[in-house]
Design a protein around this motif. Sequence first.
Motif, mmCIF file in Angstrom:
data_model
loop_
_atom_site.group_PDB
_atom_site.id
_atom_site.type_symbol
_atom_site.label_atom_id
_atom_site.label_comp_id
_atom_site.label_asym_id
_atom_site.label_seq_id
_atom_site.Cartn_x
_atom_site.Cartn_y
_atom_site.Cartn_z
ATOM 1 N N ASP A 1 62.428 -19.248 40.811
ATOM 2 C CA ASP A 1 63.526 -18.635 41.559
ATOM 3 C C ASP A 1 64.528 -18.021 40.581
ATOM 4 O O ASP A 1 64.918 -18.649 39.594
ATOM 5 C CB ASP A 1 64.203 -19.721 42.400
ATOM 6 N N GLN B 1 61.898 -23.717 43.064
ATOM 7 C CA GLN B 1 62.808 -23.116 44.019
ATOM 8 C C GLN B 1 64.170 -23.795 43.951
ATOM 9 O O GLN B 1 64.262 -25.029 43.894
ATOM 10 C CB GLN B 1 62.244 -23.232 45.434
ATOM 11 N N ARG C 1 61.481 -28.439 44.033
ATOM 12 C CA ARG C 1 62.788 -28.038 44.549
ATOM 13 C C ARG C 1 63.852 -28.546 43.575
ATOM 14 O O ARG C 1 63.901 -29.747 43.261
ATOM 15 C CB ARG C 1 62.999 -28.595 45.952
#
Length: 255
Positions: free
Chosen positions: A14, A42, A72
């Motif tokens: 990301d 991400q 994450r």
Amino acid sequence: MRRLRFGDWGVAVDEALLSQVGARCALGPFLAEAGPPHLSLQAEALTEGQGTPLDPRRPLGPRFRIEGDVVRVEPPQASLDTELALRVGLQLATLRQGGLLLHGAGVAFQAQAVVALGPSGAGKSTFTRLCAREAGAEVLSDEVVGLYPGARVEGSPFCSDLDLPSARARARLAAVLFLEKGGEERLEAVSAQEAIPAMMAQVFRPLPGEASQGEVLQRLVRITEGVALRRFIFRKDAAAAGFVRDWLHGWHASG
């Protein structure tokens, strides 16, 4: 998302996790062409109580959580957080490709790599700098390297000294050197019984739910079979780099 290559895998990262990439990260050799990624990092907030701190010394700092092929990561607060997030992605990709990640330096003389290990202050950055400046070696990393099946060494985007960014992504592992500072250059043979525990002490701590210490140990034993294991006593002198280069070429030729 930007794609980086760690080993043979593409990792989509990301842009929010790269917004604070500092000078200690040289992404160039690891940028990958577009294509389906094997993993993705991400940036998103995690529910309170979820995840693992990126930095164990900062339990209230950003955290990460591995969910299958997605990592994450909470948005970075500083460049160090970005570096730590990328390290999680690198380690996960390395482990899932059958490799392991080490705190160590790596340089390549043509296609032959030398990995240098030692505690803080042993001279990993000094060794890397001498080899690069005085003997024409390419820098894999002076801080983090990956070992893969087939005795392959992968560099990393991370450098502890700003003048030592990675210039090459991979090479074949020829030797592991355990560094000691001394008054002259010499090499001493190191047995596998001594070398393996010393290398295990430099392996990154396991990620949640990934390869155990026992599995990593088995990988390390297999990867280093047939690799030269030596203790390298050296000075902070240009001669040290030529000493290693000439020894490596001679050892490789005789093998």
